[in-house]
Enzyme design. Structure first.
Site, PDB file in Angstrom:
ATOM      1  N   ASP A  14      -0.970  -0.372  -4.662  1.00 51.36           N
ATOM      2  CA  ASP A  14      -2.203   0.303  -5.341  1.00 51.36           C
ATOM      3  C   ASP A  14      -1.941   1.611  -5.642  1.00 51.36           C
ATOM      4  O   ASP A  14      -2.604   2.038  -6.708  1.00 51.36           O
ATOM      5  CB  ASP A  14      -3.308   0.333  -4.060  1.00 51.36           C
ATOM      6  CG  ASP A  14      -2.824   0.810  -2.821  1.00 51.36           C
ATOM      7  OD1 ASP A  14      -1.422   1.286  -2.629  1.00 51.36           O
ATOM      8  OD2 ASP A  14      -3.759   0.986  -1.915  1.00 51.36           O
ATOM      9  N   HIS A  15      -0.782   2.418  -5.288  1.00 50.42           N
ATOM     10  CA  HIS A  15      -0.673   3.835  -5.641  1.00 50.42           C
ATOM     11  C   HIS A  15       0.536   4.103  -5.054  1.00 50.42           C
ATOM     12  O   HIS A  15       1.180   3.168  -4.487  1.00 50.42           O
ATOM     13  CB  HIS A  15      -1.603   4.804  -5.277  1.00 50.42           C
ATOM     14  CG  HIS A  15      -2.189   4.687  -3.959  1.00 50.42           C
ATOM     15  ND1 HIS A  15      -1.290   5.095  -2.778  1.00 50.42           N
ATOM     16  CD2 HIS A  15      -3.288   4.170  -3.354  1.00 50.42           C
ATOM     17  CE1 HIS A  15      -2.006   4.850  -1.575  1.00 50.42           C
ATOM     18  NE2 HIS A  15      -3.061   4.344  -1.818  1.00 50.42           N
TER      19      HIS A  15
ATOM     20  N   CYS B  20      -6.697   4.465  -2.490  1.00 44.56           N
ATOM     21  CA  CYS B  20      -6.688   3.096  -2.229  1.00 44.56           C
ATOM     22  C   CYS B  20      -7.910   2.359  -2.798  1.00 44.56           C
ATOM     23  O   CYS B  20      -7.707   1.587  -3.455  1.00 44.56           O
ATOM     24  CB  CYS B  20      -6.819   2.889  -0.645  1.00 44.56           C
ATOM     25  SG  CYS B  20      -5.361   3.474   0.605  1.00 44.56           S
TER      26      CYS B  20
ATOM     27  N   ASP C  87       0.836  -1.432   0.139  1.00 46.50           N
ATOM     28  CA  ASP C  87       0.041   0.208  -0.016  1.00 46.50           C
ATOM     29  C   ASP C  87       0.959   1.214   0.055  1.00 46.50           C
ATOM     30  O   ASP C  87       1.822   1.405   0.844  1.00 46.50           O
ATOM     31  CB  ASP C  87      -0.826   0.011   1.264  1.00 46.50           C
ATOM     32  CG  ASP C  87      -2.139   0.859   1.094  1.00 46.50           C
ATOM     33  OD1 ASP C  87      -1.924   1.929   0.652  1.00 46.50           O
ATOM     34  OD2 ASP C  87      -3.150   0.410   1.621  1.00 46.50           O
TER      35      ASP C  87
ATOM     36  N   HIS D   5      -9.756  -2.957   0.876  1.00 46.99           N
ATOM     37  CA  HIS D   5     -10.804  -1.669   1.052  1.00 46.99           C
ATOM     38  C   HIS D   5     -11.890  -1.917  -0.071  1.00 46.99           C
ATOM     39  O   HIS D   5     -12.284  -0.868  -0.617  1.00 46.99           O
ATOM     40  CB  HIS D   5      -9.831  -0.472   0.677  1.00 46.99           C
ATOM     41  CG  HIS D   5     -10.443   0.751   1.326  1.00 46.99           C
ATOM     42  ND1 HIS D   5      -9.728   1.973   1.565  1.00 46.99           N
ATOM     43  CD2 HIS D   5     -11.792   0.835   1.670  1.00 46.99           C
ATOM     44  CE1 HIS D   5     -10.523   2.687   1.981  1.00 46.99           C
ATOM     45  NE2 HIS D   5     -11.635   2.230   2.064  1.00 46.99           N
TER      46      HIS D   5
END
Length: 504
Positions: free
Chosen positions: A292-293, A53, A13, A103
């Site tokens: 995710d980023h 997220c 994450d 999430h």
């Protein structure tokens, strides 16, 4: 007939992809990920579909941009009728299992996974819904603030460390179970960690690895508020920057803890890979590593994600598979491409479904096939209207009806300091990108859809918090009566069945 490969996905994450120019940067203490990189296809220019997220993860799972999945922000429901790669694999006979964070917002907390081993670390309800009718409003109880930076440091246990310890433990245990052969099916296990996401707090032994690190200061110094573009100013305001006095030492401690948590993750990933090898499954398992980023990490004075700058939007992506030759691929690609790639590796034909996803098969891209421009979208906190981006070759073009256009030449200007969009010599290039944006997106319709979604969710959340509250959070079922010896079992059979791999 050769058995279909198992699939092990590692998702982390908020990992800044610029730290993985070709696998981990040499100065990072990541021995397990470095060994994985040596045998992987390394996609050195990978972008998230959305730098936040929930939308980023929904796109990773479904191969759909947020404008198609309708997961616009961290409180937008991921609809149950959208197929994910877990659905495709499960339909083809795979065991599908998730350990950790994804999430998912809404009552469906599985989205194709047969089993979740942990709860999520974030809420599943609509409580974090932004409101475009109140631009600039700051919701202190859930928006990021700079306390993550001023509070950076050392601790042996935190909310997030406790969570990721659990994620790794359950992933290892499940791989042991799968190795015993009781399922008789190939498997896909996603181990999804919450680190190195802020708060920037690390265990001492990992923190100590970076005491003399030469990268504790950002390469791009902080800009003044007025020097930032309009969206970056909105992000600073959303993070309540005026309430904190950020010193150089705060920045260094935050980055040091972030790097330390990468080493923590590397150890956890190594533990899982050790179990894969010990159970003799490594030779028939696909391994994918991504995030995710990203995280701006103080570059130009920005933190966290939520923008299209490379620190926020670029992620690592490494893929190792049986019989696959490793190497580096520089063509820009997307986490949208994960679904068609995993399906291809599993031998799942998507010919009747391929037009319904926004991604492509990465194996084809690595073989020289054209990828086309990589799209991104953002319509969450800190924005006042949907934003879109296209990365095509060396250029990145950002468009938002509320802001001036941005064009960056990433080869000549990797820190994205020179906006070329208003320069006459680039007018033809800007015109071409503008036409591509208009062909792909109806921005007015996109904006209306986001506003409608926000309005509906704000009503529903307020209603559901009145009276008896029933949470959508996933409650993992441990099945304690089946895990160890109970009197409906034969002890001799149990002990024999649980031993794997057997010694020679």
């Amino acid at each position: 007939m050769q058995r279909r490969p198992n699939i092990l996905v590692f998702m982390v994450d908020q990992l800044n992809g610029t730290l993985f120019p070709d696998g981990p940067a040499g100065w990072l203490h990541l021995p397990n990920l470095r060994r994985l990189a040596e045998r992987s296809l390394r996609f050195a220019c990978t972008y998230t579909a959305s730098p936040l997220c929930a939308p980023g993860r929904a796109s990773f799972m479904s191969g759909l941009l947020p404008s198609r999945s309708r997961v616009y922000d961290n409180a937008a429901e991921f609809a149950s009728d959208i197929p994910t790669f877990a659905h495709h694999l499960r339909r083809a006979g795979y065991v599908t299992c998730l350990s950790g964070k994804m999430h998912f917002v809404g009552p469906d907390q599985l989205h194709g996974f047969e089993q979740r081993l942990t709860t999520d670390i974030y809420p599943a309800d609509f409580g974090w819904t932004p409101d475009y009718t109140r631009p600039g409003e700051r919701i202190d109880w859930w928006y990021h603030n700079m306390g993550s930076v001023t509070g950076a440091g050392v601790a042996e246990i935190t909310n997030q460390l406790e969570y990721d310890d659990e994620v790794a433990h359950h992933a290892r245990a499940r791989i042991y179970d799968l190795a015993r052969g009781g399922e008789g099916r190939p498997w896909c296990l996603v181990a999804s960690f919450t680190h190195p996401h802020d708060p920037y707090v690390a265990r001492r032994r990992f923190w100590d690895l970076y005491g003399d690190c030469a990268h504790l200061d950002p390469a791009m110094p902080a800009l003044s508020y007025d020097e930032h573009d309009p969206h970056a100013r909105r992000l600073l305001d959303a993070c309540d920057w005026r309430a904190f006095d950020i010193t150089d030492e705060h920045v260094r401690r935050s980055r040091r803890a972030y790097f330390a948590n990468l080493s923590y993750l590397d150890e956890k990933i190594g533990e899982i890979l050790d179990v894969l090898a010990a159970t003799r499954q490594a030779d028939n398992t696909v391994i994918l590593f991504t995030s995710d980023h990203g995280d701006m990490l103080g570059e130009r004075g920005l933190w966290f994600k939520m923008s299209f700058y490379d620190g926020s939007a670029r992620v690592p992506l490494m893929l190792a598979a049986p019989g696959m030759t490793g190497g580096r691929a520089d063509t820009p690609v997307s986490t949208l491409d994960v679904l068609p790639t995993l399906c291809a590796l599993a031998g799942i034909e998507l010919s009747g479904f391929a037009h319904r996803v926004d991604g492509v098969d990465l194996l084809a891209v690595a073989g020289g096939a054209a990828r086309g421009p990589v799209p991104m979208e953002y319509a969450a906190e800190g924005s006042v209207a949907p934003m879109v981006s296209l990365r095509d070759g060396r250029y990145k073009f950002n468009h938002c009806p509320a802001d001036p256009a941005q064009l960056f030449d990433l080869d000549a200007d990797p820190h994205e300091t020179r906006n070329l969009a208003d320069q006459p010599q680039h007018a033809v290039l800007v015109g071409g990108f503008s036409e591509a944006v208009a062909a792909r997106w109806d921005m007015a319709r996109f904006d209306a859809a986001v506003r409608d979604s926000q309005a509906r969710r704000l009503v529903v959340y307020q209603a559901l918090r009145n009276g008896a509250y029933y949470p959508w959070d996933f409650e993992p079922l441990q099945r304690a009566s089946e895990r160890y010896m109970r009197n409906h079992m034969d002890l001799n059979v149990l002990e024999e069945a649980k031993r794997f791999p057997r010694g020679e």
